[in-house]
Design a protein around this motif. Structure first.
Motif, short mmCIF file in Angstrom:
data_model
loop_
_atom_site.label_atom_id
_atom_site.label_comp_id
_atom_site.label_asym_id
_atom_site.label_seq_id
_atom_site.Cartn_x
_atom_site.Cartn_y
_atom_site.Cartn_z
N THR A 1 0.79 -1.12 0.04
CA THR A 1 -0.04 0.02 -0.08
C THR A 1 0.94 1.13 -0.04
O THR A 1 1.84 1.38 0.73
N MET A 2 0.50 2.30 -0.88
CA MET A 2 1.51 3.39 -0.94
C MET A 2 0.43 4.76 -0.82
O MET A 2 -0.90 4.57 -1.27
N PHE A 3 1.13 5.76 -0.54
CA PHE A 3 0.34 7.08 -0.25
C PHE A 3 1.34 8.21 -0.33
O PHE A 3 2.50 7.98 -0.01
N ASP A 4 0.86 9.21 -1.42
CA ASP A 4 1.77 10.15 -1.74
C ASP A 4 0.99 11.58 -1.70
O ASP A 4 -0.22 11.62 -2.01
N ALA A 5 1.46 12.52 -0.84
CA ALA A 5 0.90 14.15 -1.09
C ALA A 5 2.05 14.99 -1.35
O ALA A 5 3.02 14.83 -0.76
N GLU A 6 1.68 15.68 -2.31
CA GLU A 6 2.71 16.78 -2.88
C GLU A 6 2.19 18.18 -3.35
O GLU A 6 0.89 18.20 -3.64
N PHE A 7 2.78 19.19 -3.21
CA PHE A 7 2.29 20.56 -3.41
C PHE A 7 3.40 21.24 -4.28
O PHE A 7 4.49 20.97 -4.05
#
Length: 541
Positions: free
Chosen positions: A395-401
């Protein structure tokens, strides 16, 4: 590449014509006011009050013209993107249909009584023509011989000096014609569009002792888009990029400032992460877009094709094989095969991404994305003693801005990514008799970047821009929660800090010249011994 293909041409034309009509009306009104002013001024004191009202109307028109100019500017630029990182996907998709559109414009309208080449001179005011595109569909240089066909390209060349940890940290000079990628796009119809990426890496395809070739040629992407409605479109089965993070889908060298790709995309995210897949995508609101993908799962097998059996399994017990997921390289060797039915896993993965560009926050853009595979264990997987391995999920999660502060040169970027493993005791790295590459229950990393855009003025008939930057990255590929039969003796090599600084000079948004220094620190006894001074040339058109 993009979700690099989109269909913004119709919307852009509509906005342009709408603003153009408003500009004509404002201009006509202003002329009328000037005429009335002269007549009233000749009429004496009785018209003083009316003249004052006209003055106020003229001031209001000037204010509206300024606001209209700002709106026109906003329609040209995508929110949150720098001049060097403008979305070439819109240009490329529109260029694919440009020649077909020109043909349609050249044909007389059967419903019109006008003759070809004439204009409606009796209209109060004619609309100004749309500005011609500076790009031509074939490599930006030539018109397409086939209506609907365009060919773009991107690539990067690298040179400099790097420390070689295998040589005790010795500094070694080198050169790499890293990649050259062709981007053919064909608008079969306005709603059915073929896209592909054909990539040549490290100066050539194949291995040639005479010409010193040690490169590859591969299909990085190939699929057909079916444009249904803005809210729902279908991408056919093919090879596509997993919609996680930003750089995995936007990895052209003009999209980042360092010579090499950001570090999170060389470890936890195995960029370029391409998979056999199909997906749906669309626009939820003006500020929010989505993509949902179903794909072949990654597999925990990092060995060569020669070690795959005819039964499509890993080597039989007694023959060791390399892990695809490990505490030194992250997920870098776990990508699934793309051809010849060579996949070692029947599992299906699901991934998705939400992109947001809030209109209430100019200059800001970001995304959240996730990936899930119920099983990464390949067929026939076993430990060094012949015991077969069970399932292990990923399971992978990514958040970026990305934030370009309006009316300044300041730009900020940030990202966090995490990979979680179900039943890590079934990962090959934890049962391969190597105590240094073990994997815990998770891997994670984060980065922060600051850059400043400095205009350099006009040089060689183009506007140049310099972007000095600094990026800090931390990756932990060996967290707690180890389970397996290996001795657990991590060296600290999987816990790394990266200090990356340098500058990128853009002679044009399509070309970039880069210089980067990177300092790498880990927790091993010897240290990372992986620092580098690199220069690079990149292009994307």
């Amino acid at each position: 590449m993009s979700m690099k293909r989109c269909t913004g041409l119709a919307s852009a034309k509509f906005q342009y014509r709408r603003y153009a009509r408003r500009s004509v009306l404002l201009a006509a009104t202003a002329l009328s006011i000037m005429s009335c002013r002269g007549a009233l001024a000749a009429g004496g004191d009785a018209n003083d009050a009316l003249l004052k009202k006209l003055d106020k109307m003229e001031q209001r028109i000037q204010q509206l013209e300024a606001e209209l100019k700002q709106k026109q500017d906003r329609t040209v630029l995508n929110a949150g993107e720098t001049p060097a990182a403008k979305s070439t996907s819109v240009r490329k998709a529109n260029a694919a249909a440009s020649s077909a559109e020109k043909n349609a414009q050249a044909m007389p309208d059967p419903q019109s009584s006008e003759k070809p080449g004439t204009s409606k001179s009796k209209d109060f005011a004619t609309l100004p023509p749309l500005p011609p595109s500076p790009d031509k569909p074939i490599l930006g240089l030539a018109d397409s011989p086939v209506p609907g066909l365009s060919v773009g390209a991107y690539g990067e060349i690298k040179f400099g000096a790097v420390q070689n940890p295998a040589a005790g940290g010795q500094w070694q000079k080198g050169f790499d014609a890293h990649r050259f990628v062709l981007l053919p796009t064909y608008a079969i119809t306005p709603n059915i569009i073929f896209n592909a990426e054909i990539e040549f890496e490290h100066a050539g395809a194949g291995f040639d002792n005479d010409d010193k070739l040690h490169g590859t040629a591969e299909i990085e992407q190939i699929w057909v888009d079916f444009k249904i409605i803005d809210q729902f479109n279908w991408r056919s089965p093919g090879v596509d990029l997993v919609p996680i993070g930003y750089i995995n889908q936007h990895h052209e060298p003009t999209q980042f400032y360092s010579v090499n790709r950001p570090e999170l995309y060389n470890g936890i995210i195995p960029s370029t992460w391409k998979v056999p897949s199909t997906s749906v995508y669309g626009t939820i609101t003006e500020d929010l877009k989505y993509q949902v993908m179903v794909s072949t799962s990654n597999e925990d097998f990092g060995d060569s094709f020669d070690n795959r059996t005819e039964a499509k399994t890993v080597p039989l017990p007694g023959t060791p094989d390399a892990a695809g997921i490990d505490g030194v390289n992250g997920l870098g060797f776990s990508r699934p095969p793309l051809g010849d039915f060579q996949q070692l896993n029947n599992a299906t993965a699901v991934s998705g991404r939400l992109d947001f560009t809030p209109t209430f926050w100019p200059g800001f853009a970001g995304s959240v994305s996730a990936y899930y595979s119920p099983n990464t264990t390949p067929r026939g997987a076993h430990d060094d003693f012949g015991n077969f391995l069970g399932r292990s999920s990923l399971t992978m999660f990514d958040a970026e801005f990305r934030y370009r502060v309006p009316n300044t040169g300041l730009e900020l970027r940030g990202e966090y990514v995490r990979a979680q493993f179900g039943r890590p005791e079934n990962l090959r790295a934890n049962k391969d008799s190597d105590p240094t590459n073990n994997v815990g229950k998770s891997m994670y990393g984060y980065s922060g970047e600051i850059a400043y855009h400095v205009p350099l003025g006009t040089v060689l008939n183009s506007e140049w821009e310099a972007v000095p930057f600094y990026r800090y990255t931390y990756q932990n590929l060996q967290t707690s929660g180890f389970a397996g039969t290996d001795d657990n003796l991590p060296t600290g090599q999987g816990q790394r800090q990266y200090h990356t600084a340098g500058f990128a000079v853009f002679p044009s948004p399509k070309v970039v010249l880069k210089a980067t220094y990177q300092r790498v620190i880990d927790k091993s006894v010897t240290g990372a011994l992986s620092d580098s001074f690199l220069g690079g040339v990149g292009f994307f058109f």
